[in-house]
Write a protein that holds these residues in place. Sequence first.
Motif, PDB file in Angstrom:
ATOM      1  N   MET A   1      29.106  23.356 -11.923  1.00  0.00           N
ATOM      2  CA  MET A   1      29.188  22.061 -11.226  1.00  0.00           C
ATOM      3  C   MET A   1      30.479  21.977 -10.434  1.00  0.00           C
ATOM      4  O   MET A   1      31.524  22.402 -10.910  1.00  0.00           O
ATOM      5  N   ARG A   2      30.388  21.412  -9.237  1.00  0.00           N
ATOM      6  CA  ARG A   2      31.587  21.238  -8.423  1.00  0.00           C
ATOM      7  C   ARG A   2      32.512  20.227  -9.104  1.00  0.00           C
ATOM      8  O   ARG A   2      32.079  19.182  -9.555  1.00  0.00           O
ATOM      9  N   LYS A   3      33.805  20.553  -9.134  1.00  0.00           N
ATOM     10  CA  LYS A   3      34.763  19.654  -9.791  1.00  0.00           C
ATOM     11  C   LYS A   3      35.038  18.431  -8.940  1.00  0.00           C
ATOM     12  O   LYS A   3      35.080  18.523  -7.707  1.00  0.00           O
ATOM     13  N   LEU A   4      35.221  17.283  -9.586  1.00  0.00           N
ATOM     14  CA  LEU A   4      35.569  16.071  -8.840  1.00  0.00           C
ATOM     15  C   LEU A   4      36.969  16.219  -8.262  1.00  0.00           C
ATOM     16  O   LEU A   4      37.874  16.705  -8.945  1.00  0.00           O
ATOM     17  N   ASN A   5      37.116  15.783  -7.010  1.00  0.00           N
ATOM     18  CA  ASN A   5      38.416  15.852  -6.353  1.00  0.00           C
ATOM     19  C   ASN A   5      38.750  14.473  -5.792  1.00  0.00           C
ATOM     20  O   ASN A   5      38.692  14.229  -4.596  1.00  0.00           O
ATOM     21  N   ILE A   6      39.038  13.520  -6.705  1.00  0.00           N
ATOM     22  CA  ILE A   6      39.215  12.115  -6.290  1.00  0.00           C
ATOM     23  C   ILE A   6      40.627  11.620  -6.594  1.00  0.00           C
ATOM     24  O   ILE A   6      40.869  10.409  -6.676  1.00  0.00           O
ATOM     25  N   GLY A   7      41.560  12.544  -6.789  1.00  0.00           N
ATOM     26  CA  GLY A   7      42.959  12.137  -6.949  1.00  0.00           C
ATOM     27  C   GLY A   7      43.345  11.778  -8.367  1.00  0.00           C
ATOM     28  O   GLY A   7      44.411  11.191  -8.580  1.00  0.00           O
ATOM     29  N   LEU A   8      42.477  12.080  -9.325  1.00  0.00           N
ATOM     30  CA  LEU A   8      42.815  11.873 -10.741  1.00  0.00           C
ATOM     31  C   LEU A   8      42.884  13.232 -11.414  1.00  0.00           C
ATOM     32  O   LEU A   8      42.048  14.102 -11.138  1.00  0.00           O
TER      33      LEU A   8
END
Length: 179
Positions: A1-8
């Motif tokens: 799964m693509r990792k979340l990249n939302i600044g957290l």
Amino acid sequence: MRKLNIGLTEEQRQGVIGLLNRDLSNAYLLLIKTKKYHWDVVGPQFRSLHQMWEEHYQALTENIDSLAERVRMLGGYPVGTAQGFLENASIEEHGGDVPTAEQMVSNLVGDHEQVIRNLRDHVDQCSESFHDEGTADFLTGLMEQHEEMAWMLRSFIEGQSIQPDGQTSAEPKLTVAAN
Ligand SMILES: [Fe+2]
């Protein structure tokens, strides 16, 4: 799964997911208790309480869905089992008993107040520890809804003090002198 990249960071994200799952679990227990009292309540205020608890139940149902979906937005999975809700909740069930209408209201005031205290703490944690203003804002909105529900409930037992153990005690009534 693509990792979340939302600044957290991973730690911040998991921290927020943990808080949301605890809030979700408390909301689910409160939903069950509210529905049970909607069914069980008797007395002169039956219609008002029965209808108000239906409205609260509907609001809580929407909030539960929003909490669970926010967990998913942050890449987590919401608690979704009865056992999981019990394990993650901090409010308590009052199993088996059928209290008076006043005691039902008092129990729910106590539960909403506990949820408000939790949410207030979670808002602070989201802002200060986890750098997640989006969730802090979302939880602030939920807290305001619980503040309103607690006020509505409290108004039913105005004039009676709520003891730390959740019991209500009526103010001394004026006695009418006999003729
Ligand atoms: Fe109903």
